[in-house]
Design an enzyme around this catalytic site. Structure first.
Site, mmCIF file in Angstrom:
data_model
loop_
_atom_site.group_PDB
_atom_site.id
_atom_site.type_symbol
_atom_site.label_atom_id
_atom_site.label_comp_id
_atom_site.label_asym_id
_atom_site.label_seq_id
_atom_site.Cartn_x
_atom_site.Cartn_y
_atom_site.Cartn_z
ATOM 1 N N HIS A 316 0.846 -1.183 0.000
ATOM 2 C CA HIS A 316 0.000 0.000 0.000
ATOM 3 C C HIS A 316 0.882 1.233 0.000
ATOM 4 O O HIS A 316 1.942 1.227 0.626
ATOM 5 C CB HIS A 316 -0.905 0.009 1.245
ATOM 6 C CG HIS A 316 -2.049 0.952 1.111
ATOM 7 N ND1 HIS A 316 -1.931 2.291 1.388
ATOM 8 C CD2 HIS A 316 -3.322 0.753 0.688
ATOM 9 C CE1 HIS A 316 -3.097 2.868 1.156
ATOM 10 N NE2 HIS A 316 -3.952 1.971 0.714
ATOM 11 N N ASP A 373 -8.019 -5.289 0.111
ATOM 12 C CA ASP A 373 -8.533 -6.153 -0.944
ATOM 13 C C ASP A 373 -8.145 -7.614 -0.788
ATOM 14 O O ASP A 373 -8.653 -8.473 -1.503
ATOM 15 C CB ASP A 373 -8.042 -5.653 -2.313
ATOM 16 C CG ASP A 373 -8.807 -4.433 -2.758
ATOM 17 O OD1 ASP A 373 -10.000 -4.351 -2.415
ATOM 18 O OD2 ASP A 373 -8.222 -3.570 -3.413
HETATM 19 N N1 ACO Z 1 4.152 -7.779 -4.665
HETATM 20 C C1 ACO Z 1 5.504 -7.747 -4.846
HETATM 21 N N2 ACO Z 1 6.266 -6.635 -4.731
HETATM 22 C C2 ACO Z 1 5.638 -5.501 -4.426
HETATM 23 C C3 ACO Z 1 4.246 -5.444 -4.206
HETATM 24 C C4 ACO Z 1 3.501 -6.633 -4.332
HETATM 25 N N3 ACO Z 1 2.176 -6.639 -4.149
HETATM 26 N N4 ACO Z 1 3.890 -4.182 -3.914
HETATM 27 C C5 ACO Z 1 5.019 -3.459 -3.954
HETATM 28 N N5 ACO Z 1 6.080 -4.252 -4.249
HETATM 29 C C6 ACO Z 1 7.487 -3.828 -4.344
HETATM 30 C C7 ACO Z 1 7.696 -3.015 -5.606
HETATM 31 O O1 ACO Z 1 8.088 -3.844 -6.697
HETATM 32 C C8 ACO Z 1 8.797 -2.070 -5.169
HETATM 33 O O2 ACO Z 1 10.008 -2.780 -5.219
HETATM 34 P P1 ACO Z 1 11.390 -2.007 -5.578
HETATM 35 O O3 ACO Z 1 11.586 -0.997 -4.492
HETATM 36 O O4 ACO Z 1 12.427 -3.105 -5.567
HETATM 37 O O5 ACO Z 1 11.181 -1.395 -6.917
HETATM 38 C C9 ACO Z 1 8.481 -1.788 -3.705
HETATM 39 O O6 ACO Z 1 7.743 -2.938 -3.250
HETATM 40 C C10 ACO Z 1 7.649 -0.533 -3.475
HETATM 41 O O7 ACO Z 1 6.453 -0.663 -4.228
HETATM 42 P P2 ACO Z 1 5.837 0.475 -5.156
HETATM 43 O O8 ACO Z 1 5.047 -0.189 -6.254
HETATM 44 O O9 ACO Z 1 6.923 1.431 -5.551
HETATM 45 O O10 ACO Z 1 4.890 1.183 -4.112
HETATM 46 P P3 ACO Z 1 3.686 2.132 -4.460
HETATM 47 O O11 ACO Z 1 3.385 2.872 -3.214
HETATM 48 O O12 ACO Z 1 3.969 2.932 -5.687
HETATM 49 O O13 ACO Z 1 2.476 1.121 -4.848
HETATM 50 C C11 ACO Z 1 0.716 -0.446 -4.636
HETATM 51 C C12 ACO Z 1 1.540 0.664 -3.952
HETATM 52 C C13 ACO Z 1 0.241 0.056 -6.023
HETATM 53 C C14 ACO Z 1 -0.516 -0.735 -3.801
HETATM 54 C C15 ACO Z 1 1.601 -1.706 -4.789
HETATM 55 O O14 ACO Z 1 1.983 -2.175 -3.509
HETATM 56 C C16 ACO Z 1 0.894 -2.814 -5.565
HETATM 57 O O15 ACO Z 1 0.951 -2.803 -6.791
HETATM 58 N N6 ACO Z 1 0.205 -3.772 -4.877
HETATM 59 C C17 ACO Z 1 -0.555 -4.834 -5.549
HETATM 60 C C18 ACO Z 1 -1.909 -4.274 -6.027
HETATM 61 C C19 ACO Z 1 -2.877 -4.020 -4.891
HETATM 62 O O16 ACO Z 1 -3.078 -4.843 -4.018
HETATM 63 N N7 ACO Z 1 -3.519 -2.836 -4.947
HETATM 64 C C20 ACO Z 1 -4.562 -2.460 -3.975
HETATM 65 C C21 ACO Z 1 -4.080 -1.347 -3.090
HETATM 66 S S1 ACO Z 1 -5.273 -0.955 -1.866
HETATM 67 C C22 ACO Z 1 -6.445 -0.097 -2.733
HETATM 68 O O17 ACO Z 1 -6.180 0.617 -3.653
HETATM 69 C C23 ACO Z 1 -7.771 -0.249 -2.301
#
Ligand code: ACO
Length: 441
Positions: A316, A373
């Site tokens: 998140h 979620d």
């Molecule tokens: N699985 C594996 N790796 C992940 C995940 C995941 N679910 N989420 C983040 N990471 C990693 C990223 O690859 C990144 O790695 P890096 O630093 O080596 O590049 C690091 O963790 C930081 O993640 P970001 O994507 O940069 O974080 P951001 O704050 O931009 O994104 C998000 C947050 C979009 C929710 C992300 O965690 C994600 O894509 N999760 C899966 C989708 C999801 O569950 N979305 C629902 C969110 S809640 C809602 O909107 C109601």
């Protein structure tokens, strides 16, 4: 900075920025929960610089008094009231009133709010017919967004965002008609006749009846099912400046009408990185199940830099400890499945996956925890809601939050049209080449 801004957040000592040897001062602000920021409204005019903030992760787009969340401590409060208390003691309609109008309603305010919503649940027959024009396999989020925008065409005499009476009417209409449109979208997709609202039912029961009743049979909404839906809608009702709410604000900042603004929010919610994650989680769990249930394989895939696979429902932007909504849903999940006598193997896979990920150093270091979620889809499945309707359910829940933010923004006299800048990286001035002299790339 405007007077309006000054009157809300407490002003602190200014910060000093040094740019190209010159010092500039910018006023700082402190919110009621001590979050700090500084106001750079004058930055470009004074220095020629703008800021770069990918994904707006450090940018406050507004001041808001609706929802507070602390991602480090796992706190979420609507109008100051902890989500745990609202989940236990309130109901979705009361929470909607709280978010939209800023206080818990008195008995008479609540009765009036409910009565107004109940009286407006029907949708114009022409609009209902419009839904039949979509292909059977159309995603219900596409139908919901189109239908929500189309609502504006039936109320062209009352779309003025600056008229409080018209705004109130439209709030009632949206709250009343979104569930009807959502259920109609579903009925259209399965080729069943649309079931009209029944106004002696509560909000959740009425929606469930429109989803699951057929004209040829009596249908009674099980109380456990309505209660579970009520809980999920409360947990989804607001989450401050998330992607869809920011979209509603951005669209609304151009003085677009409330239907157009909420439609923008629905479209933003659709994406799998946001509200669409609940559908993606179920698809992922299903895939793991079919593949033999080896959760470690998928944890490994999520960590693999050469794979695009992510653990859906994990991570998140703001929560870096735990998502308080996920904790409530996880507990509810066991209870709801027990009450309904549903045995879903995907719940076991979800629990194992969570356990494996939370022990893994990649997830620990990146502070990735289950979000709202991760478990919500399992409850929706237990309620027989089809997977492609999950994000529609989220939209119904998030509606009062979107409305509250749109209203707060339009009522704030210091609101400006949202218009970010950019750092341009394209070609410098290039002369037009006649087509005969162009060489393909
Ligand atoms: N699985 C594996 N790796 C992940 C995940 C995941 N679910 N989420 C983040 N990471 C990693 C990223 O690859 C990144 O790695 P890096 O630093 O080596 O590049 C690091 O963790 C930081 O993640 P970001 O994507 O940069 O974080 P951001 O704050 O931009 O994104 C998000 C947050 C979009 C929710 C992300 O965690 C994600 O894509 N999760 C899966 C989708 C999801 O569950 N979305 C629902 C969110 S809640 C809602 O909107 C109601």
């Amino acid at each position: 900075m405007s007077e309006n801004l000054k009157s809300k957040a407490e002003l602190e000592k200014p910060v000093t920025l040094e740019i190209e040897g010159k010092k500039f001062q910018y006023p700082t602000l402190k919110g009621t929960e001590d979050e700090k920021g500084f106001d750079i409204s004058a930055l470009r005019a004074q220095t020629g610089y703008i800021t770069m903030d990918n994904g707006y992760a450090n940018t406050s787009s507004c001041q808001s008094s609706i929802t507070f969340l602390d991602g480090e401590l796992g706190i979420l409060r609507y109008r100051g009231i902890p989500i745990e208390q609202l989940a236990e003691k309130s109901n979705f309609i009361e929470v909607s009133y709280l978010l939209i109008y800023g206080h818990l309603p008195t008995q008479s305010e609540l009765s009036q709010f409910k009565a107004d919503i109940t009286r407006h649940t029907l949708v114009n027959e022409d609009l209902a017919h419009l839904l039949s024009g979509f292909p059977r396999d159309a995603h219900p989020m596409a139908i919901l967004s189109a239908a929500t925008c189309a609502l504006s065409t039936y109320y062209q005499d009352s779309l003025n965002p600056a008229d409080p009476e018209q705004v109130k009417q439209n709030i009632t209409r949206l709250m009343a008609k979104l569930p009807t449109l959502a259920a109609f979208a579903y009925k259209t997709s399965i080729g069943q006749p649309k079931i009209q609202p029944k106004n002696d039912l509560d909000y959740c029961s009425n929606f469930l009846r429109m989803m699951f009743a057929v004209p040829s049979e009596e249908y009674h909404v099980p109380k456990e099912v309505a209660d579970a839906l009520n809980l999920l809608l409360i947990l989804h009702a607001d989450h401050e400046q998330n992607c869809s709410t920011s979209t509603v604000r951005l669209v609304g900042s151009s003085a677009a009408n409330i239907y157009a603004s909420i439609t923008g929010g629905i479209c933003a919610l659709w994406g799998p990185l946001h509200g669409g994650a609940n559908q993606a989680v179920m698809e992922m769990l299903e895939e793991i199940h079919k593949d033999g249930g080896d959760v470690n394989k998928y944890v490994g895939l999520a960590k693999d830099k050469n794979s695009t696979f992510k653990l859906m429902g994990f991570g998140h932007r703001v929560y870096k400890n735990f998502d308080p909504r996920a904790s409530i849903i996880k507990k509810a999940c066991d209870q709801v499945l027990n009450k309904l006598g549903v045995n879903n193997p995907l719940l076991e896979i979800a629990k194992k996956l969570e356990e494996a990920a939370l022990k893994d150093s990649y997830f620990i270091e990146k502070k990735l925890y289950p979000n709202v979620d991760f478990y919500s889809g399992i409850i929706y499945s237990a309620l027989n809601i089809p997977v492609n309707m999950f994000t529609v359910m989220f939209a119904m829940g998030r509606l009062p939050g979107w409305i509250a933010h749109w209203k707060e923004m339009t009522e704030n006299t210091s609101t400006k049209i949202g218009r970010p800048r950019q750092i341009y990286t394209g070609p410098t001035k290039t002369d037009y080449t006649p087509i005969s002299q162009r060489r393909g790339k």
